[in-house]
Each structure stands twice: as structure tokens, then as C-alpha cells.
Design an enzyme around this catalytic site. Structure first.
Site, short mmCIF file in Angstrom:
data_model
loop_
_atom_site.label_atom_id
_atom_site.label_comp_id
_atom_site.label_asym_id
_atom_site.label_seq_id
_atom_site.Cartn_x
_atom_site.Cartn_y
_atom_site.Cartn_z
N GLU A 1 5.99 -6.82 3.81
CA GLU A 1 5.26 -5.58 4.14
C GLU A 1 5.53 -4.50 3.10
O GLU A 1 4.61 -3.77 2.71
CB GLU A 1 5.62 -5.09 5.55
CG GLU A 1 5.24 -6.05 6.69
CD GLU A 1 3.78 -6.52 6.69
OE1 GLU A 1 2.92 -5.84 6.11
OE2 GLU A 1 3.51 -7.59 7.27
N HIS B 1 3.35 -4.86 0.11
CA HIS B 1 2.01 -4.25 0.24
C HIS B 1 2.06 -2.76 -0.13
O HIS B 1 1.12 -2.24 -0.72
CB HIS B 1 1.48 -4.39 1.67
CG HIS B 1 1.02 -5.78 2.01
ND1 HIS B 1 0.22 -6.53 1.18
CD2 HIS B 1 1.24 -6.56 3.12
CE1 HIS B 1 -0.05 -7.71 1.76
NE2 HIS B 1 0.57 -7.75 2.93
N HIS C 1 -2.06 -10.50 -0.87
CA HIS C 1 -1.50 -11.82 -0.56
C HIS C 1 -1.53 -12.73 -1.78
O HIS C 1 -2.47 -12.72 -2.56
CB HIS C 1 -2.21 -12.44 0.65
CG HIS C 1 -1.81 -11.75 1.92
ND1 HIS C 1 -2.61 -11.68 3.02
CD2 HIS C 1 -0.66 -11.08 2.22
CE1 HIS C 1 -1.97 -10.99 3.96
NE2 HIS C 1 -0.80 -10.61 3.50
N CYS D 1 6.11 -17.83 -2.58
CA CYS D 1 6.26 -16.38 -2.75
C CYS D 1 6.26 -15.69 -1.39
O CYS D 1 5.49 -16.03 -0.49
CB CYS D 1 5.13 -15.85 -3.61
SG CYS D 1 5.14 -14.07 -3.82
N CYS E 1 7.34 -13.97 -6.42
CA CYS E 1 7.09 -14.84 -7.57
C CYS E 1 7.05 -13.96 -8.82
O CYS E 1 7.03 -12.73 -8.72
CB CYS E 1 5.78 -15.61 -7.39
SG CYS E 1 4.31 -14.58 -7.55
N CYS F 1 4.10 -11.43 -8.86
CA CYS F 1 4.27 -10.31 -7.92
C CYS F 1 5.39 -9.38 -8.39
O CYS F 1 5.28 -8.17 -8.27
CB CYS F 1 4.53 -10.83 -6.51
SG CYS F 1 3.07 -11.56 -5.75
ZN LIG Z 1 0.50 -9.32 4.32
ZN LIG Z 2 3.55 -13.85 -5.51
#
Ligand SMILES: [Zn+2]
Ligand SMILES: [Zn+2]
Length: 160
Positions: free
Chosen positions: A115, A118, A124, A130, A149, A152
Site C-alpha cells: 500500500e 502505491h 501493480h 514483487c 523488484c 519498482c
Molecule cells: Zn494494490
Molecule cells: Zn515490481
């Protein structure tokens, strides 16, 4: 438990993370028919508690929902400041199994990182390992890792 979750969250995002004990009456977010709490409404009510330049993650034991889904483990404002996670369905007891604190803590870390991801603008992720992959059940939550990952983590570093 929250203190140890904070340590892991801090290490993933490479940012300080503190546990605050605040009380927010969320009676307004309760749906009397579903007997669940609207997570989007809770996120809005958290706004005044946010410190400038910080993000705020609420941890609750209440069962959360958004209108289009039967339940959510949590919700966050994309690129915003607030996120909320629920312990309700992270507990083995919810599925009629004996309590496992280690497993619940591991699930909470994953949900918290997901969360908060985000709030850093992450959507996503297609990589099933990940933490930003979407998980609609604990089975999926348990297979994925608690870390970001490489793609990200680069995206988080770019906005930090
Ligand atoms: Zn989510
Ligand atoms: Zn990722």
C-alpha cells in the site's frame, strides 16, 4: 509487532518510519448491511493527521471494503499521503485455522509495503515475486516476496 513492521518498511523504502498511536473513530465509514468499513472514506478522514512531507499508514483490525469488491486487505491513495491496511483477513483464525503470529506479521509487512508503494506512485507489478503484484487472497500474498523488484525500487528512488 508494529515496531518490527516499521523497521522492515523503513528498510524497503530507505526512509525513516515511526509508529504513532492515534485514535480515529471510523463509525462513519461502516456499512451496516455489509458490516464492513469503507477504506476510501477512512483514507479521507486520515488526511488531517498527516505530517507535512510524510506518508501515513493506518493499521486496523476492522474488515475493509470498497464498493466494487467483497473486501480489501488495504487501500492507498496513488501518489498521495495516506494508506490503510487491515489485519482482519491476515489472521489465520479468519480462515478457521490456529493463530500464527509470525505469518500474520509477514502478511502485514507485505500489505504495508504494497500500500505504501502505491503512495510512491507504483501501480501493480507483473512480477509475481514483487510485493507490488496484486493479491486478492492470502494464498497469493504468501507466495510473493516482501520486497520491491528492481523496476519498482527504481521507480520509488526516482520519486523519493
Ligand atoms: Zn494494490
Ligand atoms: Zn515490481
Amino acid at each position: 509487532m508494529l515496531a518490527s513492521v516499521a523497521v522492515q518498511v523503513a528498510s524497503v523504502f530507505k526512509a525513516p518510519c515511526q509508529v504513532r498511536h492515534e485514535h480515529l473513530d471510523v463509525a462513519f465509514a461502516r456499512d451496516p448491511i455489509r458490516k464492513q468499513y469503507n477504506s476510501t472514506a477512512i483514507l479521507q478522514a486520515m488526511q488531517p493527521f498527516v505530517e507535512p512531507g510524510a506518508r501515513l499508514l493506518a493499521v486496523t483490525s476492522l474488515d475493509l471494503y470498497v464498493p466494487v469488491l467483497t473486501f480489501v486487505f488495504g487501500e492507498a491513495q496513488l501518489s498521495g499521503a495516506c494508506a490503510v491496511v487491515s489485519l482482519h483477513r491476515l489472521r489465520e483464525e479468519f480462515y478457521g485455522l490456529p493463530a500464527r503470529d509470525d505469518l500474520m506479521r509477514e502478511r502485514l509487512v507485505k500489505e504495508a509495503v504494497h500500500e505504501l508503494g502505491h503512495t510512491f506512485g507504483l501501480r501493480h507489478c507483473d512480477d509475481w515475486r514483487c510485493v507490488m503484484t496484486s493479491s486478492h487472497g492470502v494464498e497469493r500474498l504468501d507466495v510473493k516476496g516482501a520486497g520491491l523488484c528492481i523496476l519498482c525500487s527504481r521507480a520509488v528512488a526516482a520519486v523519493r
